[in-house]
Design a protein around this motif. Structure first.
Motif, PDB file in Angstrom:
ATOM      1  N   VAL A  66       0.840  -1.197   0.000  1.00  0.00           N
ATOM      2  CA  VAL A  66       0.000   0.000   0.000  1.00  0.00           C
ATOM      3  C   VAL A  66       0.873   1.244   0.000  1.00  0.00           C
ATOM      4  CG1 VAL A  66      -1.688   1.298   1.346  1.00  0.00           C
ATOM      5  CG2 VAL A  66      -1.964  -1.158   1.053  1.00  0.00           C
ATOM      6  N   SER A  67       1.976   1.197   0.688  1.00  0.00           N
ATOM      7  CA  SER A  67       2.907   2.326   0.733  1.00  0.00           C
ATOM      8  C   SER A  67       3.459   2.634  -0.664  1.00  0.00           C
ATOM      9  CB  SER A  67       4.050   2.026   1.699  1.00  0.00           C
ATOM     10  OG  SER A  67       4.977   3.072   1.709  1.00  0.00           O
ATOM     11  N   LYS A  78      -4.483   5.802   3.442  1.00  0.00           N
ATOM     12  CA  LYS A  78      -5.898   5.639   3.784  1.00  0.00           C
ATOM     13  C   LYS A  78      -6.762   5.637   2.515  1.00  0.00           C
ATOM     14  CE  LYS A  78      -9.438   7.489   6.815  1.00  0.00           C
ATOM     15  NZ  LYS A  78      -9.765   8.479   7.849  1.00  0.00           N
ATOM     16  N   SER A  79      -6.445   6.518   1.570  1.00  0.00           N
ATOM     17  CA  SER A  79      -7.196   6.561   0.309  1.00  0.00           C
ATOM     18  C   SER A  79      -6.999   5.282  -0.488  1.00  0.00           C
ATOM     19  CB  SER A  79      -6.769   7.757  -0.540  1.00  0.00           C
ATOM     20  OG  SER A  79      -7.146   8.954   0.066  1.00  0.00           O
ATOM     21  N   TYR A  81      -6.305   2.289   0.743  1.00  0.00           N
ATOM     22  CA  TYR A  81      -7.087   1.244   1.413  1.00  0.00           C
ATOM     23  C   TYR A  81      -8.569   1.354   1.060  1.00  0.00           C
ATOM     24  CZ  TYR A  81      -3.337  -0.512   4.416  1.00  0.00           C
ATOM     25  OH  TYR A  81      -2.191  -1.101   4.887  1.00  0.00           O
ATOM     26  N   ARG A  82      -9.093   2.583   1.008  1.00  0.00           N
ATOM     27  CA  ARG A  82     -10.500   2.796   0.659  1.00  0.00           C
ATOM     28  C   ARG A  82     -10.785   2.322  -0.763  1.00  0.00           C
ATOM     29  NH1 ARG A  82     -12.377   6.557  -2.240  1.00  0.00           N
ATOM     30  NH2 ARG A  82     -10.563   7.890  -1.984  1.00  0.00           N
ATOM     31  N   ILE A  83      -9.882   2.648  -1.683  1.00  0.00           N
ATOM     32  CA  ILE A  83     -10.052   2.239  -3.080  1.00  0.00           C
ATOM     33  C   ILE A  83      -9.990   0.719  -3.207  1.00  0.00           C
ATOM     34  CG2 ILE A  83      -8.939   2.298  -5.359  1.00  0.00           C
ATOM     35  CD1 ILE A  83      -8.123   5.235  -4.629  1.00  0.00           C
ATOM     36  N   ILE A  84      -9.054   0.098  -2.515  1.00  0.00           N
ATOM     37  CA  ILE A  84      -8.916  -1.360  -2.557  1.00  0.00           C
ATOM     38  C   ILE A  84     -10.185  -2.026  -2.045  1.00  0.00           C
ATOM     39  CG2 ILE A  84      -7.691  -3.324  -1.540  1.00  0.00           C
ATOM     40  CD1 ILE A  84      -5.129  -1.528  -1.667  1.00  0.00           C
ATOM     41  N   LEU A  85     -10.714  -1.545  -0.929  1.00  0.00           N
ATOM     42  CA  LEU A  85     -11.939  -2.111  -0.375  1.00  0.00           C
ATOM     43  C   LEU A  85     -13.094  -1.968  -1.360  1.00  0.00           C
ATOM     44  CD1 LEU A  85     -13.415  -3.391   2.024  1.00  0.00           C
ATOM     45  CD2 LEU A  85     -13.780  -1.079   2.895  1.00  0.00           C
ATOM     46  N   HIS A  86     -13.212  -0.784  -1.959  1.00  0.00           N
ATOM     47  CA  HIS A  86     -14.293  -0.544  -2.929  1.00  0.00           C
ATOM     48  C   HIS A  86     -14.159  -1.485  -4.133  1.00  0.00           C
ATOM     49  CE1 HIS A  86     -16.325   1.492  -6.291  1.00  0.00           C
ATOM     50  NE2 HIS A  86     -17.211   1.798  -5.352  1.00  0.00           N
TER      51      HIS A  86
END
Length: 93
Positions: A66-67, A78-79, A81-86
């Motif tokens: 993610v880094s 954080k963004s 992670y949000r995109i990955i979850l979506h």
């Protein structure tokens, strides 16, 4: 936005009715809902972001951290992670 004189575009009966309620004020009359485009449709922004998010998810699935992804795409972790979850949820559908 350009202003147009109401007396030049409205029938006199309608203008008189509007003057009863809003004489001397500025009115905004929105466009009809049928002609309104959804967010991102007029300049392909939506497609660009969808493409970017799919590339982020692909990189994540290929093993990038993610880094690393956040640095490549100039986003916060954080963004990412949000995109990955979506994208995971979209893939599951």
């Amino acid at each position: 936005m350009n202003y147009v004189k109401a007396k030049n575009v409205l029938p006199s009966e309608l203008l008189e009715m509007i003057q009863e309620y809003a004489a001397g004020t500025y009115l905004y009359i929105p466009q009809k809902c049928e002609s309104r485009k959804n967010w991102g449709e007029s300049k392909d922004s939506k497609a660009w972001y969808n493409n970017r998010n799919q590339r982020i998810y692909k990189n994540y699935k290929e093993g990038f951290s993610v880094s690393e992804i956040s640095q490549e795409f100039f986003l916060s972790e954080k963004s990412v992670y949000r995109i990955i979850l979506h994208e995971k949820k979209a893939e599951a559908r």
